[in-house]
Motif scaffolding. Structure first.
Motif, PDB file in Angstrom:
ATOM      1  N   ARG A   1       0.837  -1.213   0.000  1.00  0.00           N
ATOM      2  CA  ARG A   1       0.000   0.000   0.000  1.00  0.00           C
ATOM      3  C   ARG A   1       0.866   1.256   0.000  1.00  0.00           C
ATOM      4  O   ARG A   1       0.565   2.224  -0.704  1.00  0.00           O
ATOM      5  CB  ARG A   1      -0.942  -0.014   1.209  1.00  0.00           C
ATOM      6  CG  ARG A   1      -1.936   1.110   1.213  1.00  0.00           C
ATOM      7  CD  ARG A   1      -2.964   0.938   0.104  1.00  0.00           C
ATOM      8  NE  ARG A   1      -3.879   2.068   0.147  1.00  0.00           N
ATOM      9  CZ  ARG A   1      -4.321   2.702  -0.916  1.00  0.00           C
ATOM     10  NH1 ARG A   1      -3.999   2.298  -2.113  1.00  0.00           N
ATOM     11  NH2 ARG A   1      -5.121   3.727  -0.789  1.00  0.00           N
ATOM     12  N   PHE A   2       1.933   1.259   0.790  1.00  0.00           N
ATOM     13  CA  PHE A   2       2.845   2.398   0.824  1.00  0.00           C
ATOM     14  C   PHE A   2       3.433   2.638  -0.570  1.00  0.00           C
ATOM     15  O   PHE A   2       3.478   3.766  -1.057  1.00  0.00           O
ATOM     16  CB  PHE A   2       3.940   2.150   1.861  1.00  0.00           C
ATOM     17  CG  PHE A   2       4.863   3.300   2.114  1.00  0.00           C
ATOM     18  CD1 PHE A   2       4.388   4.562   2.437  1.00  0.00           C
ATOM     19  CD2 PHE A   2       6.239   3.126   2.073  1.00  0.00           C
ATOM     20  CE1 PHE A   2       5.241   5.625   2.701  1.00  0.00           C
ATOM     21  CE2 PHE A   2       7.108   4.176   2.325  1.00  0.00           C
ATOM     22  CZ  PHE A   2       6.607   5.419   2.639  1.00  0.00           C
ATOM     23  N   GLY A   3       3.882   1.564  -1.215  1.00  0.00           N
ATOM     24  CA  GLY A   3       4.416   1.679  -2.574  1.00  0.00           C
ATOM     25  C   GLY A   3       3.381   2.200  -3.551  1.00  0.00           C
ATOM     26  O   GLY A   3       3.684   3.041  -4.405  1.00  0.00           O
ATOM     27  N   GLU A   4       2.150   1.710  -3.434  1.00  0.00           N
ATOM     28  CA  GLU A   4       1.073   2.168  -4.322  1.00  0.00           C
ATOM     29  C   GLU A   4       0.771   3.651  -4.117  1.00  0.00           C
ATOM     30  O   GLU A   4       0.603   4.397  -5.083  1.00  0.00           O
ATOM     31  CB  GLU A   4      -0.194   1.342  -4.082  1.00  0.00           C
ATOM     32  CG  GLU A   4      -0.100  -0.080  -4.560  1.00  0.00           C
ATOM     33  CD  GLU A   4      -1.270  -0.951  -4.116  1.00  0.00           C
ATOM     34  OE1 GLU A   4      -1.404  -2.060  -4.670  1.00  0.00           O
ATOM     35  OE2 GLU A   4      -2.037  -0.540  -3.212  1.00  0.00           O
ATOM     36  N   LEU A   5       0.735   4.078  -2.860  1.00  0.00           N
ATOM     37  CA  LEU A   5       0.454   5.489  -2.579  1.00  0.00           C
ATOM     38  C   LEU A   5       1.596   6.396  -3.036  1.00  0.00           C
ATOM     39  O   LEU A   5       1.353   7.491  -3.576  1.00  0.00           O
ATOM     40  CB  LEU A   5       0.168   5.691  -1.086  1.00  0.00           C
ATOM     41  CG  LEU A   5      -1.161   5.109  -0.603  1.00  0.00           C
ATOM     42  CD1 LEU A   5      -1.251   5.162   0.914  1.00  0.00           C
ATOM     43  CD2 LEU A   5      -2.342   5.819  -1.240  1.00  0.00           C
ATOM     44  N   LEU A   6       2.842   5.963  -2.839  1.00  0.00           N
ATOM     45  CA  LEU A   6       3.971   6.751  -3.338  1.00  0.00           C
ATOM     46  C   LEU A   6       3.926   6.854  -4.862  1.00  0.00           C
ATOM     47  O   LEU A   6       4.169   7.926  -5.430  1.00  0.00           O
ATOM     48  CB  LEU A   6       5.300   6.135  -2.893  1.00  0.00           C
ATOM     49  CG  LEU A   6       5.697   6.370  -1.444  1.00  0.00           C
ATOM     50  CD1 LEU A   6       6.936   5.546  -1.093  1.00  0.00           C
ATOM     51  CD2 LEU A   6       5.942   7.845  -1.166  1.00  0.00           C
ATOM     52  N   HIS A   7       3.607   5.737  -5.515  1.00  0.00           N
ATOM     53  CA  HIS A   7       3.488   5.753  -6.982  1.00  0.00           C
ATOM     54  C   HIS A   7       2.382   6.716  -7.422  1.00  0.00           C
ATOM     55  O   HIS A   7       2.566   7.504  -8.355  1.00  0.00           O
ATOM     56  CB  HIS A   7       3.230   4.347  -7.518  1.00  0.00           C
ATOM     57  CG  HIS A   7       3.035   4.321  -8.993  1.00  0.00           C
ATOM     58  ND1 HIS A   7       4.074   4.465  -9.885  1.00  0.00           N
ATOM     59  CD2 HIS A   7       1.917   4.195  -9.739  1.00  0.00           C
ATOM     60  CE1 HIS A   7       3.612   4.417 -11.113  1.00  0.00           C
ATOM     61  NE2 HIS A   7       2.297   4.263 -11.056  1.00  0.00           N
ATOM     62  N   LYS A   8       1.242   6.656  -6.751  1.00  0.00           N
ATOM     63  CA  LYS A   8       0.133   7.552  -7.079  1.00  0.00           C
ATOM     64  C   LYS A   8       0.562   9.000  -6.912  1.00  0.00           C
ATOM     65  O   LYS A   8       0.303   9.846  -7.774  1.00  0.00           O
ATOM     66  CB  LYS A   8      -1.062   7.231  -6.188  1.00  0.00           C
ATOM     67  CG  LYS A   8      -2.283   8.080  -6.469  1.00  0.00           C
ATOM     68  CD  LYS A   8      -3.450   7.664  -5.584  1.00  0.00           C
ATOM     69  CE  LYS A   8      -4.693   8.470  -5.888  1.00  0.00           C
ATOM     70  NZ  LYS A   8      -5.841   8.045  -5.054  1.00  0.00           N
ATOM     71  N   PHE A   9       1.250   9.300  -5.807  1.00  0.00           N
ATOM     72  CA  PHE A   9       1.716  10.667  -5.554  1.00  0.00           C
ATOM     73  C   PHE A   9       2.704  11.110  -6.635  1.00  0.00           C
ATOM     74  O   PHE A   9       2.594  12.187  -7.186  1.00  0.00           O
ATOM     75  CB  PHE A   9       2.367  10.740  -4.164  1.00  0.00           C
ATOM     76  CG  PHE A   9       2.892  12.111  -3.837  1.00  0.00           C
ATOM     77  CD1 PHE A   9       2.044  13.106  -3.379  1.00  0.00           C
ATOM     78  CD2 PHE A   9       4.241  12.404  -3.983  1.00  0.00           C
ATOM     79  CE1 PHE A   9       2.523  14.369  -3.082  1.00  0.00           C
ATOM     80  CE2 PHE A   9       4.729  13.652  -3.681  1.00  0.00           C
ATOM     81  CZ  PHE A   9       3.866  14.643  -3.235  1.00  0.00           C
ATOM     82  N   ASN A  10       3.678  10.243  -6.946  1.00  0.00           N
ATOM     83  CA  ASN A  10       4.716  10.600  -7.915  1.00  0.00           C
ATOM     84  C   ASN A  10       4.188  10.660  -9.348  1.00  0.00           C
ATOM     85  O   ASN A  10       4.826  11.276 -10.206  1.00  0.00           O
ATOM     86  CB  ASN A  10       5.887   9.636  -7.821  1.00  0.00           C
ATOM     87  CG  ASN A  10       6.696   9.846  -6.563  1.00  0.00           C
ATOM     88  OD1 ASN A  10       6.744  10.941  -6.026  1.00  0.00           O
ATOM     89  ND2 ASN A  10       7.320   8.792  -6.075  1.00  0.00           N
ATOM     90  N   SER A  11       3.066  10.046  -9.624  1.00  0.00           N
ATOM     91  CA  SER A  11       2.488  10.038 -10.965  1.00  0.00           C
ATOM     92  C   SER A  11       1.574  11.232 -11.213  1.00  0.00           C
ATOM     93  O   SER A  11       1.149  11.464 -12.341  1.00  0.00           O
ATOM     94  CB  SER A  11       1.704   8.748 -11.199  1.00  0.00           C
ATOM     95  OG  SER A  11       2.554   7.639 -11.125  1.00  0.00           O
ATOM     96  N   THR A  12       1.265  11.966 -10.167  1.00  0.00           N
ATOM     97  CA  THR A  12       0.391  13.127 -10.306  1.00  0.00           C
ATOM     98  C   THR A  12       1.181  14.278 -10.928  1.00  0.00           C
ATOM     99  O   THR A  12       2.237  14.645 -10.410  1.00  0.00           O
ATOM    100  CB  THR A  12      -0.162  13.565  -8.925  1.00  0.00           C
ATOM    101  OG1 THR A  12      -0.828  12.456  -8.338  1.00  0.00           O
ATOM    102  CG2 THR A  12      -1.116  14.717  -9.051  1.00  0.00           C
ATOM    103  N   PRO A  13       0.674  14.815 -12.041  1.00  0.00           N
ATOM    104  CA  PRO A  13       1.415  15.926 -12.694  1.00  0.00           C
ATOM    105  C   PRO A  13       1.470  17.181 -11.854  1.00  0.00           C
ATOM    106  O   PRO A  13       0.745  17.446 -10.995  1.00  0.00           O
ATOM    107  CB  PRO A  13       0.631  16.180 -13.985  1.00  0.00           C
ATOM    108  CG  PRO A  13      -0.542  15.275 -14.004  1.00  0.00           C
ATOM    109  CD  PRO A  13      -0.526  14.463 -12.748  1.00  0.00           C
TER     110      PRO A  13
END
Length: 139
Positions: A127-139
């Motif tokens: 979940r931590f990895g998924e949330l970091l990915h979501k954050f980093n993928s936001t323009p």
């Protein structure tokens, strides 16, 4: 004083970044700073790239990327491939030395994260990895 969720995220990210950078730039194990690590990772993962493409990928100006890639070239971690269509342009390719240095630094980073996440459940880690990915993928 009660913090908003955004205030909490902001300070936790600042602490995380400071601790992670301090732990993973230990000169006894590799010598890549954050910018060099990310550039080598990008070239290693996606193949050779020009300065313009790297600048666009990292949302930086070309002069910054040029300076950072020149340092990597000076250390022997990348080399230039001339563009046959434009004599002024070139792409950067990672060298064997660059691959080895990237692997060494990645190993250090993974060891740091493994140590700090060892008591987390695999579900929390995912979940931590998924949330970091979501954050980093936001323009």
């Amino acid at each position: 004083m009660t913090k908003t969720p955004i205030e909490s995220i902001e300070i936790e990210l600042a602490v995380f970044i400071r601790r992670f950078i301090a732990a993973t730039t230990n000169k006894k194990v590799g010598n890549l700073d954050r910018a060099a690590y990310l550039l080598l990772h990008q070239i290693s993962s996606h193949g050779s790239a020009g300065v313009k493409a790297l600048a666009e990928e990292f949302h930086l100006d070309m002069s910054t990327i040029s300076r950072q890639t020149a340092a990597l070239e000076q250390k022997g971690y990348v080399f230039r491939i001339p563009d046959p269509q434009d004599g002024r342009a070139y792409s950067l390719q990672i060298t064997e030395s660059g691959i080895a240095e990237l692997a060494l630094n990645k190993q250090l980073r993974l060891a740091y994260l493994t140590k700090h996440l060892q008591d987390w459940t695999s579900e929390d880690q995912i979940r931590f990895g998924e949330l970091l990915h979501k954050f980093n993928s936001t323009p």
